[in-house]
Scaffold this motif. Structure first.
Motif, PDB file in Angstrom:
ATOM      1  N   GLU B 138       0.859  -1.176   0.000  1.00  0.00           N
ATOM      2  CA  GLU B 138       0.000   0.000   0.000  1.00  0.00           C
ATOM      3  C   GLU B 138       0.896   1.227   0.000  1.00  0.00           C
ATOM      4  O   GLU B 138       2.015   1.180   0.496  1.00  0.00           O
ATOM      5  N   LYS B 139       0.397   2.323  -0.579  1.00  0.00           N
ATOM      6  CA  LYS B 139       1.253   3.483  -0.815  1.00  0.00           C
ATOM      7  C   LYS B 139       1.842   4.128   0.444  1.00  0.00           C
ATOM      8  O   LYS B 139       2.999   4.527   0.442  1.00  0.00           O
ATOM      9  N   SER B 140       1.049   4.252   1.510  1.00  0.00           N
ATOM     10  CA  SER B 140       1.604   4.905   2.704  1.00  0.00           C
ATOM     11  C   SER B 140       2.617   3.989   3.396  1.00  0.00           C
ATOM     12  O   SER B 140       3.566   4.443   4.019  1.00  0.00           O
ATOM     13  N   ARG B 141       2.401   2.667   3.260  1.00  0.00           N
ATOM     14  CA  ARG B 141       3.386   1.738   3.833  1.00  0.00           C
ATOM     15  C   ARG B 141       4.724   1.834   3.110  1.00  0.00           C
ATOM     16  O   ARG B 141       5.771   1.590   3.694  1.00  0.00           O
ATOM     17  N   ALA B 142       4.679   2.196   1.816  1.00  0.00           N
ATOM     18  CA  ALA B 142       5.916   2.322   1.041  1.00  0.00           C
ATOM     19  C   ALA B 142       6.812   3.398   1.623  1.00  0.00           C
ATOM     20  O   ALA B 142       8.000   3.430   1.376  1.00  0.00           O
ATOM     21  N   LYS B 143       6.228   4.296   2.396  1.00  0.00           N
ATOM     22  CA  LYS B 143       7.005   5.410   2.945  1.00  0.00           C
ATOM     23  C   LYS B 143       7.324   5.214   4.417  1.00  0.00           C
ATOM     24  O   LYS B 143       7.907   6.090   5.046  1.00  0.00           O
ATOM     25  N   GLU B 144       6.890   4.099   4.985  1.00  0.00           N
ATOM     26  CA  GLU B 144       7.121   3.906   6.406  1.00  0.00           C
ATOM     27  C   GLU B 144       8.488   3.268   6.635  1.00  0.00           C
ATOM     28  O   GLU B 144       8.981   2.488   5.834  1.00  0.00           O
ATOM     29  N   ARG B 145       9.091   3.629   7.763  1.00  0.00           N
ATOM     30  CA  ARG B 145      10.404   3.099   8.102  1.00  0.00           C
ATOM     31  C   ARG B 145      10.316   1.634   8.519  1.00  0.00           C
ATOM     32  O   ARG B 145       9.253   1.146   8.885  1.00  0.00           O
ATOM     33  N   VAL B 146      11.459   0.968   8.545  1.00  0.00           N
ATOM     34  CA  VAL B 146      11.535  -0.385   9.094  1.00  0.00           C
ATOM     35  C   VAL B 146      11.294  -0.314  10.608  1.00  0.00           C
ATOM     36  O   VAL B 146      10.514  -1.068  11.171  1.00  0.00           O
ATOM     37  N   PHE B 147      11.962   0.646  11.262  1.00  0.00           N
ATOM     38  CA  PHE B 147      11.702   0.934  12.674  1.00  0.00           C
ATOM     39  C   PHE B 147      10.782   2.149  12.704  1.00  0.00           C
ATOM     40  O   PHE B 147      11.223   3.265  12.461  1.00  0.00           O
ATOM     41  N   SER B 148       9.497   1.929  13.011  1.00  0.00           N
ATOM     42  CA  SER B 148       8.528   3.021  12.931  1.00  0.00           C
ATOM     43  C   SER B 148       8.177   3.491  14.342  1.00  0.00           C
ATOM     44  O   SER B 148       7.574   2.762  15.128  1.00  0.00           O
ATOM     45  N   PHE B 149       8.592   4.719  14.622  1.00  0.00           N
ATOM     46  CA  PHE B 149       8.430   5.249  15.975  1.00  0.00           C
ATOM     47  C   PHE B 149       6.977   5.608  16.260  1.00  0.00           C
ATOM     48  O   PHE B 149       6.303   6.214  15.435  1.00  0.00           O
ATOM     49  N   ARG B 150       6.491   5.233  17.450  1.00  0.00           N
ATOM     50  CA  ARG B 150       5.135   5.609  17.886  1.00  0.00           C
ATOM     51  C   ARG B 150       5.240   6.325  19.222  1.00  0.00           C
ATOM     52  O   ARG B 150       5.994   5.916  20.104  1.00  0.00           O
ATOM     53  N   ASP B 151       4.467   7.408  19.366  1.00  0.00           N
ATOM     54  CA  ASP B 151       4.494   8.133  20.641  1.00  0.00           C
ATOM     55  C   ASP B 151       3.705   7.363  21.703  1.00  0.00           C
ATOM     56  O   ASP B 151       3.223   6.255  21.444  1.00  0.00           O
ATOM     57  N   ALA B 152       3.582   7.952  22.892  1.00  0.00           N
ATOM     58  CA  ALA B 152       2.941   7.234  23.998  1.00  0.00           C
ATOM     59  C   ALA B 152       1.475   6.927  23.697  1.00  0.00           C
ATOM     60  O   ALA B 152       0.878   6.062  24.314  1.00  0.00           O
ATOM     61  N   GLN B 153       0.890   7.654  22.727  1.00  0.00           N
ATOM     62  CA  GLN B 153      -0.492   7.367  22.319  1.00  0.00           C
ATOM     63  C   GLN B 153      -0.525   6.418  21.112  1.00  0.00           C
ATOM     64  O   GLN B 153      -1.565   6.267  20.464  1.00  0.00           O
ATOM     65  N   HIS B 154       0.611   5.832  20.770  1.00  0.00           N
ATOM     66  CA  HIS B 154       0.739   4.872  19.665  1.00  0.00           C
ATOM     67  C   HIS B 154       0.573   5.516  18.299  1.00  0.00           C
ATOM     68  O   HIS B 154       0.294   4.845  17.318  1.00  0.00           O
TER      69      HIS B 154
END
Lengths: 628, 300
Positions: B138-154
């Protein structure tokens, strides 16, 4: 059919991968080019095509025709603004190879994203608009690409349809580029005239440009040789994780970054320098007879030596350098500028260490490659700097080994990745073995002087007799042919420390500088006598910590305050009592006597000569003045 | 020495990523969705840590609407491999009777999947979670990092992602923050199938064609997996040769008509197919850019 499919799968499984990046600006047609590659290699499915047609009508720039760029601009903001912001990874395959494309933005403000794409690419496709030729951005892209170690460049002269497919236009651009690229060093440049929009020379040979006889872009990418030469280099394996499922197994998991390894090979562990032999290369699919670069393995060694994550296991015969002071290139990736002196974490290989950028030598203008002096490094700026690390580590220059030559800097508060860097060279060698063979160190200097260097630190109140004893001591040592130096208030406070007063903060700094100076003198092999009131325990302890065990000899010259005040050789007590001198030790500022000095001299019970003699005895007992 | 093949390179890259996560995080977990990508991810984990078992638990967020064959497969696999499996169900959602038929796909997915996942991650305090997503999906996944940072609210912030250079992944987080890790980022659907074939990895039988009771609804073939599916007057489940290209909640997962009953046939079918695998998922059709939005809210 099943048999055919199985043959097909065997064929697929044997394919190799090429990772390349495309760079170019908004209007160069970069996203269109990738869209064209995906479209022509039939990797766009019907439902994606339907969505694309809907998006093209709403957001497209190609009228009724489908806008191939919308295939790759994945983020909502990118589609709305019609630009590429972040790196996107795309995948396609041909009969010969599989491809991973890093589609990177071309704007100067997204230089960091381009660098990200370049970091794992084998080949760079740099787009140039045939109508505009080599622009500032072309030079910037090429500089970043070469900086990040890509040697294979495709100069894609796009939009040839808009210049009537003219050969002269193409030749001029190619010559112009070749002239400029000479400054970038050893690049392998391949130029292709094309039209991504119309499909000329992308996957299909153009019928409009008979004058071009070279391969299409895809043909070139299918056949280009990207020999990293990693297999021929010495063996390196950064340890990721120590695998100890039970008492009988201890393996070191990691990926081979260069060279090959076989059971029986002699290896060294860095930075410790310990050596052992490989006994097994363990994988779930059975033990391997050898492993090559890129393989994820688990090594078992013959000896029980201390190895942990972050260590590097290397060929014993050809170890890399170890250092904690390095010259680097740095690309800054954060809105918060980098200032020398600030603390970061540096991650290289599998090791993370504290790091300070000690000096920013200059920045490099990414558009012109001109250097200029700078105090700080801002977002998307490239600089040349020196870094100092909290621990020694094994490294290789980036141009020799990408994996052991690259690092990132991490902000200690936010944990954000704020910089990307390349190791250039070590500022000083910290490799123990090499060090001892080549460098003159403290032990060498001391041996030449037939003595053990040390610091004799005399502390006590003003007027306690420190200076008298110190002078006598130095004379005695000098007469015996020993190499000495005496640091006291007179020769330090009037020069090195003349900017310091007598506030508590200044006294602390005063002692810190004296301590550091004394340490240098010890390094030079000298018996160093320090005569300072040095009233605070914490500062004396700090100086003790600067030196090696046994090098700091604290001598408490203990004279009661009333005796000192009665002597008052310089009239200072009288002036302090009169309130003319502030912060005077013993009167208006505390003196903290040593708790466990190496030597305690009560001056009321002995002469200064006897005091000096007691110190001489103490030095003799410690082997500092052999032969005495 | 011959260069590593495409699949060998992908395998080694995924193993490297998994080892980095294990070494740098305090409390990792592997999201296990029972699908083919999860099967590959688990197989890679077995390789990465051999001879040790994968040193983290598997977490399955059970919406209570998964195919029965998926649950059976999950329980057998965890038992056979001796793995620590955590099954989390959003009990509040169950009490409120949330389901895809009564509340629609959006509410159901949000409550029983996205919220449930956040509950589980918070409850166990996981600071790193492996997911099987791929960039080619999917297109937005193509831009996501291998290590994808999430804040305390995920939450995922696509405009503020950590740059990811070379193989230097930054897994550092503060308390409450976490990293979603995608070891299969650079795999394609074809790679996954080829690898399953090459490594002989067990997958849920639903991927293979078989006669199954289905009804056609809104252009999708929905399998009637249990009695909870309300049938309209004119709907009669009829047996058809179908299989699934992707697995999720049965009421939201469309089957495709197929006779492909073994791996080579599946791969062959995929090679000539002209629709992408996510086409069978109701969730992506809800809105343009829907995945990017869901991810920002904490969806995997």
């Amino acid at each position: 059919m099943a048999a055919t499919i199985e043959a097909y799968l065997r064929e697929q499984a044997a394919k190799t991968t090429l990772r390349f990046l495309t760079c170019g600006s908004v209007d160069d047609g970069k996203s269109t080019l990738i869209g064209r590659l995906l479209y022509d290699s039939k990797l766009i499915f019907e439902d994606q095509l339907a969505a694309l047609e809907a998006d093209s009508k709403r957001l497209g720039t190609q009228g009724e025709a489908i806008d191939l760029a919308l295939l790759v601009d994945g983020l909502a903001a990118e589609r709305e603004q019609g630009i590429t912001i972040d790196v996107a990874y795309r995948f396609f395959a041909t009969d010969r190879r599989k491809f991973v494309v890093a589609d990177t933005p071309g704007h100067e403000q997204y230089t960091r994203n381009m660098a990200t794409g370049a970091s794992n690419a084998d080949v760079a496709v740099i787009l140039v608009d045939a109508r505009k030729g080599v622009l500032t951005q072309t030079r910037r892209h090429s500089y970043i690409v070469s900086l990040f170690g890509i040697r294979n460049v495709v100069l894609a002269v796009n939009k040839m349809d808009l210049v009537d497919y003219g050969e002269t236009v193409f030749r001029e651009i190619v010559d112009d580029y070749a002239n400029f690229a000479r400054a970038l060093g050893d690049l392998d440049i391949h130029a292709i005239p094309m039209s991504a929009l119309k499909g000329d020379n992308v996957t299909h040979r153009s019928t409009a440009m008979d004058w071009y006889r070279g391969p299409t872009l895809l043909e070139h990418l299918e056949t280009v040789q990207v020999d990293h030469d990693l297999a021929a280099r010495p063996f390196r394996l950064p340890v990721q994780w120590v695998n100890r499922p039970n008492l009988d197994f201890r393996g070191f998991a990691g990926t081979v970054t260069s060279g090959q390894v076989r059971p029986g090979d002699a290896v060294r562990v860095l930075p410790s320098g310990r050596e052992s032999t490989v006994t097994r290369i363990v994988t779930l699919d059975g033990d391997l007879a050898e492993a090559q670069p890129g393989q994820a393995i688990t090594l078992v060694l013959a000896d029980e030596i201390d190895i942990s994550r972050g260590d590097v296991i290397v060929a014993a015969a050809a170890p890399p350098q170890v250092s904690d002071q390095l010259a680097v290139h740095l690309l800054w990736m954060s809105d918060q500028a980098m200032y020398p002196g600030r603390q970061y974490y540096l991650k290289t290989g599998t090791r993370t260490v504290p790091c300070v950028v000690t000096e920013l030598k200059h920045t490099v203008n990414v558009n012109t490659m001109e250097t200029q002096p700078a105090k700080s490094l801002g977002l998307n700026e490239v600089g040349v700097a020196n870094v100092s690390l909290g621990q020694r580590l094994a490294f290789e220059p980036f141009r020799e080994n990408r994996e052991l030559g690259s690092f990132i800097l991490i902000d200690r508060q936010t944990n954000a990745t704020v910089g990307a860097g390349l190791f250039d060279f070590a500022l000083r060698r910290a490799d123990n073995i090499v060090w001892q063979a080549l460098a003159v160190d403290k032990a060498h200097r001391a041996a030449l002087k037939h003595q053990q260097p040390c610091v004799i630190w005399l502390t006590g109140l003003s007027g306690s007799g420190k200076s008298t004893i110190a002078n006598l001591l130095e004379s005695r040592l000098h007469d015996l042919g020993r190499h000495t130096y005496l640091l006291d208030g007179d020769n330090v406070r009037h020069g090195l420390n003349r900017d310091l007063g007598f506030t508590e903060a200044d006294r602390v700094e005063n002692i810190r500088r004296v301590g550091e100076t004394a340490k240098l003198m010890v390094d030079a092999g000298l018996i160093t006598i320090v005569s300072f009131i040095s009233p605070f325990r914490s500062e004396r302890r700090m100086v003790r910590g600067l030196l090696e065990a046994g090098e700091f000899i604290e001598v408490f010259v203990d004279t009661p305050l009333e005796v000192c005040e009665a002597r008052d050789p310089k009239g200072l007590y009288r002036r302090a009592r009169a309130g003319e001198i502030a912060n005077f030790t013993g009167i208006s500022s505390d003196y903290e006597p040593p708790e466990q000095p190496e030597l305690h001299i009560q001056t009321v019970a002995c002469t200064p000569e006897q005091g000096a003699e007691r110190i001489m005895q103490a030095l003799a007992e410690r082997g500092i003045i052999p032969g005495f | 020495m011959t260069p590593l093949t495409h699949l060998q390179r992908l395998e080694a890259e995924s193993i490297f990523i998994m080892r980095e996560v294990l070494a740098e995080s305090e409390n990792p977990v592997m999201l296990y969705s029972i699908g083919k990508d999860s099967s590959v991810m688990l197989h890679l984990a077995m390789k990465a840590f051999h001879p040790a078992r994968p040193p983290f638990p598997l977490l399955h967020v059970d919406t209570t609407w998964k195919f029965r064959e998926m649950i059976e497969f999950r329980d057998n696999l965890a038992r056979d491999l001796g793995l620590d499996l955590i099954v989390h169900i959003n009990r509040e959602g169950v009490e409120q009777g949330i389901g895809p038929f009564s509340h629609g796909s959006q509410v159901h997915t949000d409550v029983m999947k996205t919220q449930a996942l956040k509950q589980a991650l918070d409850r166990y305090g996981f600071d790193a979670a492996f997911g099987g997503a791929r960039r080619d999906e999917e297109k937005s996944r193509a831009k996501e990092r291998v290590f994808s940072f999430r804040d305390a609210q995920h939450r995922w912030d696509p405009k503020n992602q950590r740059p990811e250079l070379w193989h230097l992944y930054n897994g550092r987080v503060r308390k409450g923050e976490s990293i979603r890790v995608f070891p299969l980022s650079n795999w394609t659907e074809l790679d996954i199938w080829q690898y399953i074939y090459q490594e002989n990895i067990p997958i849920v039988p639903l991927y293979f064609a078989k006669e199954r009771p289905v009804v056609e609804r809104n252009g999708m073939l929905i399998m009637v997996d249990d009695e909870r599916m309300p049938l309209r007057e004119d709907e009669r489940p009829e047996p058809r040769m179908v299989r699934f290209r992707t697995l999720g909640c049965y009421p939201l997962t469309g089957a495709v008509e197929s006779t492909a009953a073994d791996l080579p046939s599946i791969i062959e079918e995929m090679l000539v197919s002209r629709t992408s695998e996510r086409q069978g998922r109701a969730i992506d059709h809800d809105a343009s850019a829907s995945m990017e939005k869901k991810k920002q809210e904490g969806y995997f």
